[in-house]
Write an enzyme that holds these catalytic residues in place. Structure first.
Site, PDB file in Angstrom:
ATOM      1  N   ASP A 279     -26.576  36.335  -4.316  1.00 40.52           N
ATOM      2  CA  ASP A 279     -25.853  35.130  -4.704  1.00 40.52           C
ATOM      3  C   ASP A 279     -25.588  35.259  -6.203  1.00 40.52           C
ATOM      4  OD1 ASP A 279     -24.564  32.741  -4.807  1.00 40.52           O
ATOM      5  OD2 ASP A 279     -26.122  31.577  -3.803  1.00 40.52           O
TER       6      ASP A 279
HETATM    7  C1  BGC Z   1     -23.157  29.785  -4.320  1.00 46.11           C
HETATM    8  C2  BGC Z   1     -22.522  30.672  -3.290  1.00 46.11           C
HETATM    9  C3  BGC Z   1     -21.149  31.066  -3.741  1.00 46.11           C
HETATM   10  C4  BGC Z   1     -21.268  31.767  -5.075  1.00 46.11           C
HETATM   11  C5  BGC Z   1     -19.955  32.244  -5.643  1.00 46.11           C
HETATM   12  C6  BGC Z   1     -23.101  30.385  -5.699  1.00 46.11           C
HETATM   13  O1  BGC Z   1     -23.471  29.474  -6.667  1.00 46.11           O
HETATM   14  O2  BGC Z   1     -24.485  29.515  -3.969  1.00 46.11           O
HETATM   15  O3  BGC Z   1     -22.481  30.009  -2.061  1.00 46.11           O
HETATM   16  O4  BGC Z   1     -20.519  31.853  -2.793  1.00 46.11           O
HETATM   17  O5  BGC Z   1     -21.829  30.866  -6.010  1.00 46.11           O
HETATM   18  O6  BGC Z   1     -19.206  31.181  -6.097  1.00 46.11           O
END
Ligand code: BGC
Length: 750
Positions: A279
């Site tokens: 993530d």
């Molecule tokens: C989120 C993800 C997301 C990623 C990219 C993160 O903060 O938890 O779900 O895909 O950011 O934006």
């Protein structure tokens, strides 16, 4: 599964068998790529191509592939023709990938992307319609391609453990079986279009509070029965190409560093062949992360550096830059990461690049998005997702011929609140608010009056004063009193229900309970509409309110979908994918949420949602699986073939369902398994099948389910495996977890 994996690994790592010699050789200058090279040959399998390509890469090149080059792109390697994997956030539509959002705070001007906004995940789950979720995945993937991207960051399959998780709206509710089936459908839709999905967040991302540091204590059975099944199904049934690791820690270890999760469970137990992406900002080490089986660190490059340098980014716990090529190479040279490990991680990324087709057929921007076909999927989804929760005296559907005035009231009436906040929020070309939808549908013959009633808490400070509240409420009550029918649309919005923050209370935002009470007092023909992703407290007004509709965050088409349900153009068929508890203190994880000293104990174990309410006899406001219709359904003829279960022989469950009312409609028939004889404690029943059936008035259809041994099994901590105890189970079919219409015993003999 392991048998399938073996040849792939054998081919892929034939070149890597001599892993350390490769590493030494890699310090010499990269060779020129000959005209014919097997990896460019589209006739060869992705595995062979990946192995060939891997054998031509220097250590530095391999290391380069392990982190992003940008906010939303993996690293390209020009010498070898390896393309970047270009990503975009989802899962509820395609979001701008420029990164200049509230999350990134990057200086670049945001790139505007106006794409179809689909209903939130919990709304899609309320459709219980696998085929529709698959079409949603397909439509989103088509938009991804049309915009020149390759990968959509979704689906979100995290389970709703507490009603206060800020991202409940993104996932598919509280049940692992339902989440698994819908996650599989979404992935099949996406991958069927040669677009790469990313199943997230692995694992157990169930609260936003301190999401980078929270350490969840979860026992193995609970992980396997509740928090892993959707990921297992994504891998085993949909062959998901990528998985995204979660921010949180599980049992003391950050998910991106957890060899138990990423290697033992994902790669070995589930036989995952794709790659894992972190993530955004969830990495904290180099060797431990690579060795755990985390293949691609995101984000990368300059945007990552700019972001991490901003005040606050690291303070809240974000980490990154650990898999930058120089760091990885240094760890390899120091002997902390083996060549075989690097080859495994890089090989997985390469394989997906070949398998998805983006090597041979790069996606180019310039295609059409928000086509009528895509908008139609969003409209059908929003319509099927709406759950009719209460309908005293058949107040609904409204008869436009008999109604002269409608008062449409509330902070969510005139504004289209399409989704929750954070990385999943899509900017659509247009969005239909409930008021617009009702006005259009009601037509010229009906006067539609609007009153705000109460400002959305925190949105416009001037509306939050006691004087303003009194005035707005009075106007609303007057509008309601002078109308034939009042529709009050209440709920939250993207700044209250959102990523990064949990919701502070299960109660509706300030003044909304009072507004409902005032409108119901002024007009007994009041319909309350909830525009929410999480369960909310209704105890103050539910008894007095004649009609209640849950519209969720329904995407760009929600207002029109709502109007079609209110006026009976569509018959409500949504069913709750999550129990709606009466009060926060009734909920299973109450007392074990947020945690103490950054540790949260999943003490309720497997007893979440209906598993808890139905087993411990705690009455929810509305049970899991519940939803009313404008017609009625009769169940008959439950039959199990064969009448006994043994070994792995499947058991066919069939029954007839009749539409016994006068309108066409759809019913979701749910199959639960009750195990009263198991050696260990089990919930009173668990969902193991569902079918959504459309029926004309008077029509009867046969409904079939297939039960396998897995449907009878629990995860045995002792055997570290799934176990079904011999004895007699009860197979139940019903219209909710608390409305079991028929049941039959099923004896498991061996
Ligand atoms: C989120 C993800 C997301 C990623 C990219 C993160 O903060 O938890 O779900 O895909 O950011 O934006």
């Amino acid at each position: 599964m392991r048998r399938i994996l073996a040849p792939f690994l054998a081919v892929l790592f034939a070149a890597a068998a001599c892993s350390s010699p490769i590493i030494h050789a890699q310090s010499v200058a990269p060779a020129v790529v000959p005209a014919y090279v097997p990896y460019k040959d589209a006739q060869l399998s992705p595995e062979k191509r990946a192995a060939d390509l891997l054998s031509r890469m220097t250590l530095e090149e391999k290391a380069t592939l392990l982190s992003g080059s940008d906010w939303m792109a993996s690293a390209p390697i020009e010498r070898l023709g390896i393309p970047a994997i270009k990503m975009a956030d989802g899962p509820l539509g395609v979001r701008s990938w420029a990164g200049s959002s509230a999350i990134t705070g990057l200086p670049d001007a945001p790139l505007k992307v106006l794409s179809t906004s689909f209903p939130s995940g919990v709304a899609m789950a309320a459709t219980w319609d696998r085929a529709l979720v698959q079409r949603e995945g397909q439509a989103i993937a088509q938009e991804v391609k049309a915009l020149g991207r390759d990968m959509i960051l979704g689906p979100t399959v995290n389970i709703n453990r507490v009603p206060l998780w800020g991202r409940n709206f993104e996932g598919y509710g509280e049940d692992p079986y339902l989440s698994a089936r819908l996650g599989v459908a979404y992935i099949q839709g996406v991958q069927g279009e040669s677009v790469i999905p990313s199943v997230k967040h692995f694992d157990a991302n169930n609260e936003e509070f301190e999401r980078h540091r929270i350490d969840e204590q979860i026992d193995a059975r609970t992980l396997h029965e509740i928090y892993l099944p959707a990921f297992k199904a994504a891998v085993e049934e949909a062959n998901a190409w990528t998985v995204m690791s979660a921010y949180n820690k599980v049992n003391g270890v950050h998910c991106a560093e957890s060899a138990e999760l990423l290697t033992d469970i994902l790669r070995k137990e589930f036989a995952f062949k794709g790659f894992v992406t972190s993530d955004w900002g969830s990495t904290y080490s180099t060797a431990a992360t690579v060795n755990a089986g985390m293949d691609l660190e995101m984000p990368g490059g300059t945007p990552m550096k700019t972001w991490l340098a901003q005040p606050g980014t690291q303070a809240v716990g974000n980490g990154g830059g650990w898999l930058a090529a120089d760091k990885v190479v240094a760890e390899v040279k120091a002997g902390h990461i083996s060549g075989a490990r690097i080859d495994d991680n890089v090989g997985r990324i390469l394989r997906v690049i070949f398998l998805s087709g983006i090597f041979d057929h790069p996606h180019t921007a310039g295609g059409e998005v928000n086509t009528p076909a895509q908008a139609a999927v969003a409209r059908q989804s929003a319509t099927e997702s709406i759950v009719l929760l209460k309908n005293a005296d058949s107040l609904l559907p409204l008869d436009a011929a008999k109604i002269h005035t409608i008062a449409v009231i509330g902070p969510n009436a005139a504004v289209a609140r399409t989704g929750g906040g954070g990385s999943s929020l899509v900017e659509p070309k247009y969005a239909i608010a409930p008021l617009d939808g009702i006005r259009t549908r009601a037509g010229a013959g009906v006067e539609v009056k609007y009153a705000l009633g109460v400002g959305m808490e925190g949105e416009v400070p001037a509306q939050d004063t006691p004087e303003a509240r009194t005035k707005l409420m009075k106007e609303a009550a007057e509008a309601a009193a002078h109308a034939d029918v009042a529709v009050v649309v209440v709920g939250r919005y993207e700044k209250i229900e959102r990523e990064d923050f949990d919701v502070k209370t299960m109660d509706l935002p300030a003044g909304q309970d009072e507004l409902i009470e005032a409108v119901v007092r002024a007009n007994p023909h009041t319909i309350v509409v909830l525009n929410t992703g999480d369960p909310v407290t209704m105890t103050r007004w539910i008894e007095k309110t004649p009609a209640l509709v849950e519209m969720w965050y329904g995407g760009q088409e929600a207002g029109a979908a709502l109007a079609s349900i209110l006026f009976g153009d569509a018959n409500p068929s949504g069913k709750l994918p999550v129990s709606l508890p009466k009060e926060w203190k009734d909920t299973p994880a109450y007392g074990n949420y947020l945690g103490v000293n950054l540790k949260v104990n999943y003490a309720e174990g497997i007893y979440i949602g209906y598993r808890y309410y139905d087993t411990k006899n705690v009455e929810p406001q509305f049970p899991f699986g519940f939803g009313l219709s404008y017609t009625s359904f009769e169940y008959s003829g439950l039959k199990l073939t064969p009448g006994k279960a043994s070994g792995n022989e499947p058991v066919e469950v069939s029954l007839n369902v009749k539409n016994s009312g006068s309108r066409a409609g759809a019913e979701v028939i749910q199959l639960y398994v009750h195990d009263g004889h198991s050696k260990i404690d089990r919930p009173v029943h668990e969902l193991k099948g569902f079918q959504r059936v459309e029926l004309q008035p008077g029509e009867t259809k046969a409904v079939h389910f297939t039960l396998d041994r897995a449907a009878l099994s629990y995860w045995s901590p002792e055997k570290k495996n799934w176990v079904a105890d011999l004895g007699t189970f009860e197979i139940q079919v019903g219209a909710s977890s608390r409305d079991i219409r028929m049941h039959q015993p099923l004896k498991l003999e061996r």
